[in-house]
Design a protein around this motif. Structure first.
Motif, PDB file in Angstrom:
ATOM      1  N   ARG A  27       0.864  -1.184   0.000  1.00  0.00           N
ATOM      2  CA  ARG A  27       0.000   0.000   0.000  1.00  0.00           C
ATOM      3  C   ARG A  27       0.894   1.225   0.000  1.00  0.00           C
ATOM      4  N   ILE A  28       0.617   2.179  -0.884  1.00  0.00           N
ATOM      5  CA  ILE A  28       1.403   3.408  -0.955  1.00  0.00           C
ATOM      6  C   ILE A  28       0.995   4.314   0.200  1.00  0.00           C
ATOM      7  N   VAL A  29       1.980   4.741   0.999  1.00  0.00           N
ATOM      8  CA  VAL A  29       1.705   5.610   2.145  1.00  0.00           C
ATOM      9  C   VAL A  29       2.251   7.021   1.945  1.00  0.00           C
ATOM     10  N   ALA A  30       3.189   7.215   1.002  1.00  0.00           N
ATOM     11  CA  ALA A  30       3.730   8.543   0.711  1.00  0.00           C
ATOM     12  C   ALA A  30       4.394   8.511  -0.660  1.00  0.00           C
ATOM     13  N   ILE A  31       4.463   9.676  -1.305  1.00  0.00           N
ATOM     14  CA  ILE A  31       5.096   9.788  -2.617  1.00  0.00           C
ATOM     15  C   ILE A  31       5.944  11.055  -2.625  1.00  0.00           C
ATOM     16  N   ASP A  32       7.162  10.952  -3.220  1.00  0.00           N
ATOM     17  CA  ASP A  32       7.958  12.154  -3.461  1.00  0.00           C
ATOM     18  C   ASP A  32       8.241  12.230  -4.965  1.00  0.00           C
ATOM     19  N   ASP A  33       9.228  12.992  -5.374  1.00  0.00           N
ATOM     20  CA  ASP A  33       9.478  13.191  -6.807  1.00  0.00           C
ATOM     21  C   ASP A  33       9.847  11.920  -7.566  1.00  0.00           C
ATOM     22  N   THR A  34      10.551  10.994  -6.911  1.00  0.00           N
ATOM     23  CA  THR A  34      11.063   9.824  -7.623  1.00  0.00           C
ATOM     24  C   THR A  34      10.634   8.480  -7.048  1.00  0.00           C
ATOM     25  N   HIS A  35      10.167   8.458  -5.802  1.00  0.00           N
ATOM     26  CA  HIS A  35       9.871   7.200  -5.126  1.00  0.00           C
ATOM     27  C   HIS A  35       8.526   7.231  -4.399  1.00  0.00           C
ATOM     28  N   ALA A  36       7.984   6.034  -4.198  1.00  0.00           N
ATOM     29  CA  ALA A  36       6.809   5.870  -3.338  1.00  0.00           C
ATOM     30  C   ALA A  36       7.265   5.115  -2.098  1.00  0.00           C
ATOM     31  N   THR A  37       6.799   5.541  -0.941  1.00  0.00           N
ATOM     32  CA  THR A  37       7.024   4.786   0.287  1.00  0.00           C
ATOM     33  C   THR A  37       5.831   3.879   0.449  1.00  0.00           C
ATOM     34  N   VAL A  38       6.099   2.581   0.606  1.00  0.00           N
ATOM     35  CA  VAL A  38       5.027   1.594   0.692  1.00  0.00           C
ATOM     36  C   VAL A  38       5.193   0.756   1.947  1.00  0.00           C
ATOM     37  N   GLU A  39       4.076   0.138   2.369  1.00  0.00           N
ATOM     38  CA  GLU A  39       4.159  -0.842   3.453  1.00  0.00           C
ATOM     39  C   GLU A  39       3.473  -2.114   3.011  1.00  0.00           C
ATOM     40  N   LEU A  40       3.951  -3.232   3.535  1.00  0.00           N
ATOM     41  CA  LEU A  40       3.395  -4.533   3.206  1.00  0.00           C
ATOM     42  C   LEU A  40       1.921  -4.553   3.580  1.00  0.00           C
ATOM     43  N   HIS A  41       1.083  -5.068   2.690  1.00  0.00           N
ATOM     44  CA  HIS A  41      -0.364  -4.987   2.875  1.00  0.00           C
ATOM     45  C   HIS A  41      -1.025  -6.355   3.057  1.00  0.00           C
ATOM     46  N   GLN A  42      -0.319  -7.335   3.508  1.00  0.00           N
ATOM     47  CA  GLN A  42      -0.923  -8.654   3.680  1.00  0.00           C
ATOM     48  C   GLN A  42      -0.262  -9.355   4.853  1.00  0.00           C
ATOM     49  N   PRO A  43      -0.917 -10.353   5.380  1.00  0.00           N
ATOM     50  CA  PRO A  43      -0.299 -11.122   6.465  1.00  0.00           C
ATOM     51  C   PRO A  43       1.005 -11.762   6.008  1.00  0.00           C
ATOM     52  N   ARG A  44       1.860 -11.998   6.926  1.00  0.00           N
ATOM     53  CA  ARG A  44       3.154 -12.600   6.624  1.00  0.00           C
ATOM     54  C   ARG A  44       2.966 -13.990   6.023  1.00  0.00           C
ATOM     55  N   LEU A  45       3.651 -14.228   4.936  1.00  0.00           N
ATOM     56  CA  LEU A  45       3.609 -15.534   4.296  1.00  0.00           C
ATOM     57  C   LEU A  45       4.696 -16.415   4.908  1.00  0.00           C
ATOM     58  N   PRO A  46       4.473 -17.718   5.009  1.00  0.00           N
ATOM     59  CA  PRO A  46       5.458 -18.596   5.640  1.00  0.00           C
ATOM     60  C   PRO A  46       6.826 -18.568   4.966  1.00  0.00           C
ATOM     61  N   VAL A  47       6.866 -18.290   3.660  1.00  0.00           N
ATOM     62  CA  VAL A  47       8.123 -18.319   2.936  1.00  0.00           C
ATOM     63  C   VAL A  47       8.783 -16.950   2.896  1.00  0.00           C
ATOM     64  N   SER A  48       8.069 -15.921   3.276  1.00  0.00           N
ATOM     65  CA  SER A  48       8.566 -14.557   3.192  1.00  0.00           C
ATOM     66  C   SER A  48       9.199 -14.116   4.511  1.00  0.00           C
ATOM     67  N   SER A  49      10.262 -13.336   4.396  1.00  0.00           N
ATOM     68  CA  SER A  49      10.886 -12.777   5.595  1.00  0.00           C
ATOM     69  C   SER A  49      10.359 -11.377   5.893  1.00  0.00           C
ATOM     70  N   ALA A  50       9.534 -10.829   4.992  1.00  0.00           N
ATOM     71  CA  ALA A  50       8.991  -9.485   5.187  1.00  0.00           C
ATOM     72  C   ALA A  50       7.924  -9.494   6.269  1.00  0.00           C
ATOM     73  N   LYS A  51       7.950  -8.462   7.096  1.00  0.00           N
ATOM     74  CA  LYS A  51       6.987  -8.356   8.189  1.00  0.00           C
ATOM     75  C   LYS A  51       5.861  -7.399   7.796  1.00  0.00           C
ATOM     76  N   PRO A  52       4.621  -7.697   8.169  1.00  0.00           N
ATOM     77  CA  PRO A  52       3.510  -6.781   7.873  1.00  0.00           C
ATOM     78  C   PRO A  52       3.791  -5.404   8.448  1.00  0.00           C
ATOM     79  N   GLY A  53       3.480  -4.381   7.674  1.00  0.00           N
ATOM     80  CA  GLY A  53       3.692  -3.008   8.110  1.00  0.00           C
ATOM     81  C   GLY A  53       5.082  -2.479   7.824  1.00  0.00           C
ATOM     82  N   ARG A  54       5.999  -3.337   7.382  1.00  0.00           N
ATOM     83  CA  ARG A  54       7.355  -2.892   7.058  1.00  0.00           C
ATOM     84  C   ARG A  54       7.293  -1.902   5.904  1.00  0.00           C
TER      85      ARG A  54
END
Length: 77
Positions: A27-54
């Motif tokens: 989910r996009i939470v902020a945008i600047d001239d060149t980049h979007a700041t995003v956070e993970l938008h789904q529950p943690r998957l067993p194979v993924s090391s990404a944490k929700p809200g990161r």
């Protein structure tokens, strides 16, 4: 961007097209001239090391439906 793929904006949900990402949604939470700041938008998957809200930054030119890009899913109020 095509008519089906809107310009990136705060509150939008996008899905990673990379098959190694296990259909990661962000989910996009902020945008600047060149980049979007995003956070993970789904529950943690067993194979993924990404944490929700990161948060991370993604170049705006990657928000397009290519094999290395993202595809538009919808908006969140």
């Amino acid at each position: 961007m095509s008519a089906e793929t809107p310009a990136p904006a705060v509150g939008q949900i996008w899905q990673d097209n990379d098959p190694r990402s296990y259909s990661r949604k962000v989910r996009i939470v902020a945008i600047d001239d060149t980049h979007a700041t995003v956070e993970l938008h789904q529950p943690r998957l067993p194979v993924s090391s990404a944490k929700p809200g990161r948060r991370t930054r993604i170049r705006l030119d990657r928000f397009r439906p290519t094999s290395t890009g993202y595809r538009y899913i919808g908006s969140q109020p």
